[in-house]
Design an enzyme around this catalytic site. Structure first.
Site: not given
Length: 445
Positions: A121, A207, A336-337
């Site tokens: 959030e 990443s 996923h993200s």
């Protein structure tokens, strides 16, 4: 020159005489010279006794042309200890963990879930730039982390925050990393959720997919050479297993006999790519035997199954110096993200099934309730307490300034090279001239 010509003539004459001698020897009934070639003599075998001697494989000869079918055997079974109602299926597989340890499992999983909701959030409100939730995969994190020694080295992908949480990584540092403030161990130079902690033996996340796999193998090989009595665990998803680095890592680990656990979280999707489009074989565990790696497939939503498999893999990896592959079958309930909208490629009903019917937290809660180790009052109190803890760390992280911009240039070289020093000086001049256009008041002086 005359010597060269003479040598050439002699060589041609010798060759002609040699060919003539061979022709005479090949004539039926030819007598006289006998030429022996011991290295060409072969022991005579019957077709039944003839065994393959190829150095690259161990197998038997067959006399029928037949290609190996990919579905020649049924799928690799999925090991589990608890059913979906939290009941132990086979008492001999019950790890018989003490109440305190099982409660730590549950509290770590639920605290992670609470932190995920608040930080997700937070990103949606523009407070942080990026986030990745762990919804539905908490059991794979905590079950595996609990089976390791605290000094075992962890190489994560990017969805293993529960491993750090089980190792008592403070909420304040989780928040500091996602906010990139002055308390962040990485000094604000990484994307959110790219955690790392030297004290807890957790290598910083990077990443690019699968780069951690060969790195982890190298670390395991070093541990073997040092007789460190230590294992390396390397986490990755089924999508990362399609990368070339996965092949290199598996093969190096097997041939160098490294004490490493390859832990694949098969959660159904590599971002938007479903497993049906990711591979045609029987998942990831089926690849292990091809590399000479002992492999198992477990129910990733069963924290005890994950714990048992990881514990045994760790014991044998250290004792026998060999790699293990664990494929934990689970489901990624969240997107996923925060850069992804999974409703574009899967149905709400599909997600709801896993969230409501087969969630690792619900399964463990059923187990605790059936043992009398947990009740509804404790559940309400813990939910309230865990949210309070997360919100306190969250508010603290928001109040802290960002690291000094000069830290962009540190921690790479022992002595800063001339080119990098020039860039630092250029940034200083730029900020001196145009600093009013940047929120420098939010940065540490």
């Amino acid at each position: 020159m005359a010597v060269v010509i003479a040598a050439a003539r002699f060589w041609r004459q010798s060759r002609i005489l040699g060919q003539a001698a061979l022709l005479l020897l090949r004539r039926p009934g030819a007598r006289g010279l006998a030429i022996s070639h011991p290295h060409r003599q072969q022991e005579q075998f019957s077709s039944l006794d003839d065994k393959p001697q190829f150095p690259g494989a161990s197998a038997e000869f067959i006399d029928k042309l037949e290609f190996i079918q990919p579905n020649v055997i049924s799928g690799i079974p999925i090991y589990r200890v608890m059913d979906r109602q939290g009941q132990i299926i086979n008492p001999s597989e019950d790890p018989h963990l003490p109440k305190e340890k099982v409660l730590k499992f549950y509290k770590s999983m639920t605290l992670l879930n609470t932190m995920d909701r608040i930080l997700y959030e937070s990103q949606r409100q523009g407070r942080i730039s990026f986030y990745m939730t762990n919804y539905g995969e908490e059991g794979t994190h905590v079950g595996s982390a609990a089976a390791l020694d605290n000094t075992d080295l962890v190489f994560g992908q990017y969805r293993e925050a529960g491993v750090l949480m089980y190792r008592d990584y403070p909420l304040e540092l989780f928040m500091a990393q996602c906010y990139g403030n002055i308390s962040d161990l990485g000094k604000g130079r990484q994307m959110p959720v790219h955690y790392g902690c030297k004290e807890r033996h957790f290598v910083t996340i990077s990443s690019p997919l699968a780069t951690q796999i060969p790195q982890a193998v190298g670390a395991a090989y070093a541990a073997k050479r040092a007789n460190a009595n230590r294992v390396v665990i390397c986490y990755f998803g089924e999508g990362a297993a399609s990368e070339g680095d996965a092949h290199a890592g598996f093969n190096f680990a097997a041939t160098l006999e490294c004490p490493i656990i390859f832990f694949c979280r098969n959660n159904g999707y590599a971002i938007s790519t479903p497993t049906s489009e990711q591979y045609r074989g029987d998942g990831i565990a089926a690849r292990g035997p091809g590399y000479g790696i002992l492999s198992i497939r477990v129910d990733g939503n069963d924290v005890f199954a994950v714990y048992n498999a990881t514990k045994e893999a760790r014991r044998r990896a250290v004792a026998e110096n060999q790699p293990f592959l664990i494929e934990a079958m689970t489901y990624r309930i969240g997107h996923h993200s925060t850069s992804d909208d999974s409703s574009a490629y899967r149905s709400v009903d599909e997600v709801n099934y896993w969230d409501k019917q087969d969630h690792p937290i619900s399964r463990l809660r059923h187990y605790l309730l059936s043992r009398g180790w947990w009740d509804e009052e404790q559940e309400k109190a813990w939910r309230k307490q865990s949210r309070k803890k997360v919100m306190e760390a969250f508010e603290q992280a928001e109040r802290k300034p960002k690291p000094n911009p000069n830290l962009l240039f540190s921690d790479v070289y022992q002595e800063m090279p001339r080119q990098l020093r020039k860039q630092q000086e250029s940034l200083a001049r730029h900020l001196q001239t145009y600093g009013e256009h940047y929120p420098l008041e939010h940065f540490d002086k």
